[in-house]
Motif scaffolding. Structure first.
Motif, PDB file in Angstrom:
ATOM      1  N   GLN A  78     -20.360 -67.440  46.219  1.00 42.54           N
ATOM      2  CA  GLN A  78     -20.653 -68.044  47.520  1.00 42.54           C
ATOM      3  C   GLN A  78     -21.748 -69.110  47.437  1.00 42.54           C
ATOM      4  N   GLY A  79     -21.648 -69.982  46.453  1.00 41.75           N
ATOM      5  CA  GLY A  79     -22.589 -71.084  46.318  1.00 41.75           C
ATOM      6  C   GLY A  79     -23.912 -70.716  45.690  1.00 41.75           C
ATOM      7  N   ARG A  80     -24.051 -69.493  45.228  1.00 40.16           N
ATOM      8  CA  ARG A  80     -25.286 -69.051  44.574  1.00 40.16           C
ATOM      9  C   ARG A  80     -25.001 -68.745  43.113  1.00 40.16           C
ATOM     10  N   ILE A  81     -26.036 -68.881  42.291  1.00 39.82           N
ATOM     11  CA  ILE A  81     -25.894 -68.632  40.859  1.00 39.82           C
ATOM     12  C   ILE A  81     -26.957 -67.639  40.416  1.00 39.82           C
ATOM     13  N   ALA A  82     -26.524 -66.597  39.712  1.00 37.54           N
ATOM     14  CA  ALA A  82     -27.440 -65.656  39.064  1.00 37.54           C
ATOM     15  C   ALA A  82     -27.324 -65.887  37.560  1.00 37.54           C
ATOM     16  N   VAL A  83     -28.451 -65.868  36.877  1.00 33.01           N
ATOM     17  CA  VAL A  83     -28.497 -66.152  35.441  1.00 33.01           C
ATOM     18  C   VAL A  83     -29.110 -64.965  34.720  1.00 33.01           C
ATOM     19  N   ASP A  84     -28.499 -64.573  33.607  1.00 36.41           N
ATOM     20  CA  ASP A  84     -29.127 -63.599  32.722  1.00 36.41           C
ATOM     21  C   ASP A  84     -28.763 -63.929  31.276  1.00 36.41           C
ATOM     22  N   ARG A  85     -29.306 -63.187  30.359  1.00 37.18           N
ATOM     23  CA  ARG A  85     -29.136 -63.475  28.932  1.00 37.18           C
ATOM     24  C   ARG A  85     -28.236 -62.464  28.231  1.00 37.18           C
ATOM     25  N   ARG A  86     -27.538 -61.632  28.980  1.00 41.43           N
ATOM     26  CA  ARG A  86     -26.687 -60.609  28.364  1.00 41.43           C
ATOM     27  C   ARG A  86     -25.357 -61.205  27.906  1.00 41.43           C
ATOM     28  N   ALA A  87     -24.912 -60.791  26.738  1.00 43.68           N
ATOM     29  CA  ALA A  87     -23.612 -61.219  26.210  1.00 43.68           C
ATOM     30  C   ALA A  87     -22.562 -60.246  26.721  1.00 43.68           C
ATOM     31  N   ARG A  88     -22.025 -60.550  27.902  1.00 37.43           N
ATOM     32  CA  ARG A  88     -21.023 -59.669  28.486  1.00 37.43           C
ATOM     33  C   ARG A  88     -19.783 -60.462  28.853  1.00 37.43           C
ATOM     34  N   HIS A  89     -18.751 -59.767  29.284  1.00 37.94           N
ATOM     35  CA  HIS A  89     -17.480 -60.406  29.620  1.00 37.94           C
ATOM     36  C   HIS A  89     -17.694 -61.505  30.668  1.00 37.94           C
ATOM     37  N   ALA A  90     -16.935 -62.588  30.527  1.00 41.73           N
ATOM     38  CA  ALA A  90     -16.986 -63.685  31.497  1.00 41.73           C
ATOM     39  C   ALA A  90     -15.585 -64.247  31.686  1.00 41.73           C
ATOM     40  N   ASP A  91     -15.382 -64.870  32.845  1.00 42.08           N
ATOM     41  CA  ASP A  91     -14.094 -65.507  33.113  1.00 42.08           C
ATOM     42  C   ASP A  91     -13.846 -66.667  32.153  1.00 42.08           C
ATOM     43  N   THR A  92     -14.918 -67.365  31.792  1.00 44.44           N
ATOM     44  CA  THR A  92     -14.826 -68.496  30.868  1.00 44.44           C
ATOM     45  C   THR A  92     -16.006 -68.443  29.910  1.00 44.44           C
ATOM     46  N   VAL A  93     -15.733 -68.714  28.638  1.00 44.34           N
ATOM     47  CA  VAL A  93     -16.783 -68.777  27.616  1.00 44.34           C
ATOM     48  C   VAL A  93     -16.837 -70.212  27.103  1.00 44.34           C
ATOM     49  N   ILE A  94     -18.022 -70.813  27.182  1.00 44.03           N
ATOM     50  CA  ILE A  94     -18.256 -72.178  26.719  1.00 44.03           C
ATOM     51  C   ILE A  94     -19.109 -72.095  25.458  1.00 44.03           C
ATOM     52  N   ARG A  95     -18.666 -72.769  24.392  1.00 42.31           N
ATOM     53  CA  ARG A  95     -19.422 -72.777  23.133  1.00 42.31           C
ATOM     54  C   ARG A  95     -19.755 -74.217  22.745  1.00 42.31           C
ATOM     55  N   THR A  96     -20.980 -74.397  22.289  1.00 41.05           N
ATOM     56  CA  THR A  96     -21.409 -75.704  21.797  1.00 41.05           C
ATOM     57  C   THR A  96     -22.689 -75.542  20.991  1.00 41.05           C
ATOM     58  N   ARG A  97     -23.112 -76.625  20.399  1.00 41.69           N
ATOM     59  CA  ARG A  97     -24.395 -76.644  19.702  1.00 41.69           C
ATOM     60  C   ARG A  97     -25.523 -76.780  20.726  1.00 41.69           C
ATOM     61  N   ARG A  98     -26.633 -76.168  20.445  1.00 38.74           N
ATOM     62  CA  ARG A  98     -27.793 -76.211  21.330  1.00 38.74           C
ATOM     63  C   ARG A  98     -28.246 -77.646  21.588  1.00 38.74           C
ATOM     64  N   ASP A  99     -28.275 -78.476  20.556  1.00 41.55           N
ATOM     65  CA  ASP A  99     -28.724 -79.858  20.729  1.00 41.55           C
ATOM     66  C   ASP A  99     -27.769 -80.648  21.627  1.00 41.55           C
ATOM     67  N   PHE A 100     -26.475 -80.364  21.563  1.00 37.88           N
ATOM     68  CA  PHE A 100     -25.543 -81.056  22.429  1.00 37.88           C
ATOM     69  C   PHE A 100     -25.676 -80.573  23.871  1.00 37.88           C
ATOM     70  N   PHE A 101     -25.864 -79.268  24.048  1.00 39.45           N
ATOM     71  CA  PHE A 101     -26.068 -78.721  25.390  1.00 39.45           C
ATOM     72  C   PHE A 101     -27.293 -79.367  26.046  1.00 39.45           C
ATOM     73  N   LEU A 102     -28.318 -79.590  25.283  1.00 35.01           N
ATOM     74  CA  LEU A 102     -29.520 -80.250  25.792  1.00 35.01           C
ATOM     75  C   LEU A 102     -29.191 -81.655  26.295  1.00 35.01           C
ATOM     76  N   ARG A 103     -28.317 -82.353  25.608  1.00 36.94           N
ATOM     77  CA  ARG A 103     -27.883 -83.680  26.068  1.00 36.94           C
ATOM     78  C   ARG A 103     -27.182 -83.588  27.422  1.00 36.94           C
ATOM     79  N   MET A 104     -26.364 -82.552  27.614  1.00 35.22           N
ATOM     80  CA  MET A 104     -25.705 -82.373  28.914  1.00 35.22           C
ATOM     81  C   MET A 104     -26.739 -82.055  29.995  1.00 35.22           C
ATOM     82  N   CYS A 105     -27.743 -81.254  29.659  1.00 33.41           N
ATOM     83  CA  CYS A 105     -28.800 -80.918  30.621  1.00 33.41           C
ATOM     84  C   CYS A 105     -29.566 -82.160  31.079  1.00 33.41           C
ATOM     85  N   ARG A 106     -29.696 -83.141  30.204  1.00 31.61           N
ATOM     86  CA  ARG A 106     -30.418 -84.373  30.542  1.00 31.61           C
ATOM     87  C   ARG A 106     -29.514 -85.425  31.178  1.00 31.61           C
ATOM     88  N   GLY A 107     -28.222 -85.143  31.319  1.00 35.68           N
ATOM     89  CA  GLY A 107     -27.295 -86.103  31.897  1.00 35.68           C
ATOM     90  C   GLY A 107     -26.832 -87.161  30.914  1.00 35.68           C
TER      91      GLY A 107
END
Length: 125
Positions: free
Chosen positions: A47-76
């Motif tokens: 409902q438009g809200r996001i909860a974040v945690d660090r547990r490796a549990r089941h998800a509808d979608t799993v996204i994998r990438t390198r940390r340095d590339f993810f940082l590029r996405m975070c910066r736009g």
């Protein structure tokens, strides 16, 4: 100085992007590969809200990438759909959450909606 990726996820939990649809619900697990191993972040969207945690549990979608590339996405500096097309990120599960990534990450600096650029109405950013 704190970690920019932690800051990104903390900001999502504090205030989900306005572009996130209120009727969107599901889970995304991000697996970020780095020199220190694998970082896991789990998002629950409801409902438009996001909860974040660090547990490796089941998800509808799993996204994998390198940390340095993810940082590029975070910066736009990189767009998620383009990254997926180039295999800079991979995804398993529901494709709708890959498309949703465009709403979670910031637009490139100076980007404007095409309608705004043409002088009409449209989304800012």
């Amino acid at each position: 100085m704190s970690d920019p990726i932690e800051e990104f996820f903390a900001q999502l939990a504090r205030q989900a992007p306005e572009r996130l649809l209120r009727r969107t619900a599901g889970t995304i697990r991000f697996e970020l590969e780095g020199a220190d191993g694998l970082d896991v972040w789990h998002l629950t969207i409801n409902q438009g809200r996001i909860a974040v945690d660090r547990r490796a549990r089941h998800a509808d979608t799993v996204i994998r990438t390198r940390r340095d590339f993810f940082l590029r996405m975070c910066r736009g500096e990189a767009k998620p759909l383009t990254a997926w097309l180039r295999n800079d990120i991979t995804a398993e599960g529901h494709f709708r959450f890959v498309v949703l990534l465009e709403r979670l990450f910031p637009a490139p600096v100076g980007a404007r909606h095409p309608r705004v650029r043409a002088g009409g109405r449209g989304e800012p950013g």
